[in-house]
Design an enzyme around this catalytic site. Sequence first.
Site, mmCIF file in Angstrom:
data_model
loop_
_atom_site.group_PDB
_atom_site.id
_atom_site.type_symbol
_atom_site.label_atom_id
_atom_site.label_comp_id
_atom_site.label_asym_id
_atom_site.label_seq_id
_atom_site.Cartn_x
_atom_site.Cartn_y
_atom_site.Cartn_z
ATOM 1 N N GLU A 67 2.740 16.994 3.995
ATOM 2 C CA GLU A 67 1.465 17.471 3.447
ATOM 3 C C GLU A 67 0.368 17.425 4.511
ATOM 4 O O GLU A 67 -0.425 18.356 4.640
ATOM 5 C CB GLU A 67 1.082 16.631 2.222
ATOM 6 C CG GLU A 67 2.074 16.852 1.090
ATOM 7 C CD GLU A 67 1.713 16.169 -0.225
ATOM 8 O OE1 GLU A 67 2.004 16.760 -1.267
ATOM 9 O OE2 GLU A 67 1.155 15.063 -0.199
ATOM 10 N N PHE A 110 -2.017 2.328 -9.009
ATOM 11 C CA PHE A 110 -1.256 3.026 -10.048
ATOM 12 C C PHE A 110 -0.496 2.060 -10.965
ATOM 13 O O PHE A 110 -0.230 2.371 -12.112
ATOM 14 C CB PHE A 110 -0.271 4.006 -9.421
ATOM 15 C CG PHE A 110 -0.919 5.280 -8.983
ATOM 16 C CD1 PHE A 110 -1.294 6.238 -9.897
ATOM 17 C CD2 PHE A 110 -1.174 5.517 -7.639
ATOM 18 C CE1 PHE A 110 -1.906 7.410 -9.511
ATOM 19 C CE2 PHE A 110 -1.776 6.688 -7.224
ATOM 20 C CZ PHE A 110 -2.144 7.644 -8.162
ATOM 21 N N GLY A 111 -0.132 0.894 -10.446
ATOM 22 C CA GLY A 111 0.577 -0.079 -11.278
ATOM 23 C C GLY A 111 -0.368 -0.921 -12.112
ATOM 24 O O GLY A 111 -0.017 -1.348 -13.215
ATOM 25 N N VAL A 134 -6.490 -11.603 -3.270
ATOM 26 C CA VAL A 134 -5.629 -12.653 -3.819
ATOM 27 C C VAL A 134 -4.806 -13.240 -2.675
ATOM 28 O O VAL A 134 -4.183 -12.507 -1.899
ATOM 29 C CB VAL A 134 -4.721 -12.084 -4.932
ATOM 30 C CG1 VAL A 134 -3.659 -13.103 -5.328
ATOM 31 C CG2 VAL A 134 -5.562 -11.699 -6.132
HETATM 32 C C1 FAD Z 1 -0.555 8.966 1.556
HETATM 33 C C2 FAD Z 1 0.246 8.720 0.308
HETATM 34 C C3 FAD Z 1 0.629 9.800 -0.470
HETATM 35 C C4 FAD Z 1 1.371 9.592 -1.640
HETATM 36 N N1 FAD Z 1 1.736 10.672 -2.394
HETATM 37 C C5 FAD Z 1 2.406 10.475 -3.556
HETATM 38 C C6 FAD Z 1 2.727 11.571 -4.402
HETATM 39 O O1 FAD Z 1 2.418 12.728 -4.092
HETATM 40 N N2 FAD Z 1 3.390 11.310 -5.566
HETATM 41 C C7 FAD Z 1 3.739 10.027 -5.932
HETATM 42 O O2 FAD Z 1 4.310 9.834 -7.009
HETATM 43 N N3 FAD Z 1 3.454 8.987 -5.147
HETATM 44 C C8 FAD Z 1 2.794 9.162 -3.975
HETATM 45 N N4 FAD Z 1 2.488 8.097 -3.181
HETATM 46 C C9 FAD Z 1 2.951 6.765 -3.584
HETATM 47 C C10 FAD Z 1 2.044 6.167 -4.641
HETATM 48 O O3 FAD Z 1 0.705 6.230 -4.224
HETATM 49 C C11 FAD Z 1 2.494 4.724 -4.865
HETATM 50 O O4 FAD Z 1 3.811 4.744 -5.349
HETATM 51 C C12 FAD Z 1 1.598 4.004 -5.864
HETATM 52 O O5 FAD Z 1 0.287 3.926 -5.365
HETATM 53 C C13 FAD Z 1 2.136 2.594 -6.130
HETATM 54 O O6 FAD Z 1 1.274 1.916 -7.008
HETATM 55 P P1 FAD Z 1 1.014 0.357 -6.816
HETATM 56 O O7 FAD Z 1 0.128 -0.053 -7.939
HETATM 57 O O8 FAD Z 1 2.288 -0.348 -6.615
HETATM 58 O O9 FAD Z 1 0.233 0.252 -5.443
HETATM 59 P P2 FAD Z 1 -1.213 0.814 -5.095
HETATM 60 O O10 FAD Z 1 -1.543 2.013 -5.884
HETATM 61 O O11 FAD Z 1 -1.236 0.908 -3.614
HETATM 62 O O12 FAD Z 1 -2.196 -0.334 -5.571
HETATM 63 C C14 FAD Z 1 -2.153 -1.622 -5.019
HETATM 64 C C15 FAD Z 1 -3.526 -2.240 -5.218
HETATM 65 O O13 FAD Z 1 -3.432 -3.613 -4.936
HETATM 66 C C16 FAD Z 1 -4.551 -4.011 -4.182
HETATM 67 N N5 FAD Z 1 -4.160 -5.193 -3.404
HETATM 68 C C17 FAD Z 1 -3.183 -5.305 -2.483
HETATM 69 N N6 FAD Z 1 -3.098 -6.552 -2.010
HETATM 70 C C18 FAD Z 1 -4.057 -7.255 -2.656
HETATM 71 C C19 FAD Z 1 -4.494 -8.615 -2.594
HETATM 72 N N7 FAD Z 1 -3.908 -9.498 -1.787
HETATM 73 N N8 FAD Z 1 -5.525 -8.985 -3.377
HETATM 74 C C20 FAD Z 1 -6.139 -8.102 -4.192
HETATM 75 N N9 FAD Z 1 -5.772 -6.822 -4.292
HETATM 76 C C21 FAD Z 1 -4.739 -6.407 -3.539
HETATM 77 C C22 FAD Z 1 -4.864 -2.806 -3.316
HETATM 78 O O14 FAD Z 1 -6.207 -2.830 -2.874
HETATM 79 C C23 FAD Z 1 -4.553 -1.662 -4.273
HETATM 80 O O15 FAD Z 1 -5.694 -1.251 -5.000
HETATM 81 C C24 FAD Z 1 1.743 8.274 -2.011
HETATM 82 C C25 FAD Z 1 1.357 7.192 -1.217
HETATM 83 C C26 FAD Z 1 0.611 7.417 -0.069
HETATM 84 C C27 FAD Z 1 0.182 6.246 0.779
#
Ligand code: FAD
Length: 472
Positions: free
Chosen positions: A184, A18-19, A88
């Site tokens: 959920e 998502f980020g 990474v």
């Molecule tokens: C089961 C569950 C339900 C959720 N429900 C909700 C909801 O209903 N509403 C809501 O707002 N939020 C919800 N969330 C939270 C939301 O999903 C997170 O806040 C969001 O995904 C954060 O985005 P991000 O980009 O920081 O991390 P992520 O979306 O987790 O993305 C991180 C990415 O980095 C990659 N990555 C990690 N380490 C490495 C590495 N070393 N090298 C290469 N790639 C790497 C991963 O593979 C992943 O694709 C939920 C989370 C979970 C687990």
Amino acid sequence: MSAEPADRHRVVIVGGGFGGLPPTRFLARWRAARRGIEVTLIDRRNHHLFQPLLYQVATGLIPPGQIAPALRHVVRRHNNVRVECAEVTGFDLDQRIVHAHVLGLQAREVPYDTLIVAAGVNQSYFGHDEYAIYAPGMKTIDDALELRRRIFGAFEMAEVIAEPAERERWLTVAIVGAGPTGVELAGQVRELAVRSLRREFRSFEASSVRVVLLDGGKEPLATFGEQLSGKAAKSLERLGIELRMGARVVGVDESGVDISEAGTTSRLDTYTTIWAAGVEASPLAAELAKATGAELDRAGRIAVLPDLTLPGHPEVFVVGDMMSLDKLPGVAEVAMQGGLHAANTIVRRLKDKPGVPFKYRDLGSAATIGRFNSVVDFHGIRLSGFPGWVIWALVHLTFLTGFGNRLSTLLKWTRSFIGRGRPEREFSVMHTGGDLSLPAEVRAVVQPNPLPVARQALFAPRDEPLEEPESS
Ligand SMILES: Cc1cc2nc3c(=O)[nH]c(=O)nc-3n(C[C@H](O)[C@H](O)[C@H](O)COP(=O)(O)OP(=O)(O)OC[C@H]3O[C@@H](n4cnc5c(N)ncnc54)[C@H](O)[C@@H]3O)c2cc1C
């Protein structure tokens, strides 16, 4: 990576969640940027994962592919975006290089002018990693499929076990953590049993499946406020879920959990425990903190400056769940807005405009408890029951990636929520010989699954050095 013309601005984005995905798309779509910006998106998974619907994969409602479109496919039309499926492992902030490995076989060095790190969080067992094998979490597609195997597998065991206490142990599902994920999942497991599996088993009534939701806090969905969490508690109880608040899990093993409650310790017998409590930031946060002197909080998240960059490194942004700023919650909206802020700042800088601090617009939160029943909090407007569910469904369908995925999810929901269908149940009883989640006598007779062994061989640390990276 081939040599870049000097006038290209190289943006490397770590993480396609998502980020990371919104800034990738933003920089791909922005016309002038398309001429001046080259994006490399690196993720260890080949897909963008819509985590909020993982629990529906675990409970057989939707197939995994529907919430996990391939990153390469998502950006296929943008020639200035390159995807690398790689882990990474570190950064050289002075030389501006990202170090990565492809499948543990090929080392990569990827240079950048601007870096956006959005690597998210991992499951945390609060210092008790030994629980993980008995109580898997739910963060990846693999996790959701493992939970599916354990949930549906437990019912298959109960069908053939004659001893009542043992059968009850198979028919009990413990979920640790009464935040949105735990609530959920609990709702779906119970509905699966009561509605969808009705009449399918001969040795037990599916409605006798016990779902026990455990949490050390006072109320479920505590972040939604007193009114909505009270409603959530009532809805959970109406569904037949045993809600045990003030219950701290102090031990997990293959046949149950130990619970500390009001000064006493008790035992819940179950073969199926699911961990929905606690996260810790990607280890990449600690790497970046070491290199820049930025602070880490208790969950390992890295403190960023108000514009989401790191001290002394205006060219490095950290966004999403792995960063900490002003106690912002770890939710998808914070990650998406943070990623877009970073992309916007890059464009502003290229136009010689100054950057601005990140401002989060809170769009509210939503969680679903069961069929046609959700709680939604939008700027003090609180909805529950069916109106809440309609908003929840619209929000989730909007944010799913791909029109086809939205349409097929809507069709699956219609089939399962209006009818009783649970079409996505496939799992295999084969599992790894090392899986300790089942009792010894069961482990002794199952066929070890050769696949994880092959995978282990592929990903195992090697004695010999990895191949040299391709010239950059
Ligand atoms: C089961 C569950 C339900 C959720 N429900 C909700 C909801 O209903 N509403 C809501 O707002 N939020 C919800 N969330 C939270 C939301 O999903 C997170 O806040 C969001 O995904 C954060 O985005 P991000 O980009 O920081 O991390 P992520 O979306 O987790 O993305 C991180 C990415 O980095 C990659 N990555 C990690 N380490 C490495 C590495 N070393 N090298 C290469 N790639 C790497 C991963 O593979 C992943 O694709 C939920 C989370 C979970 C687990």
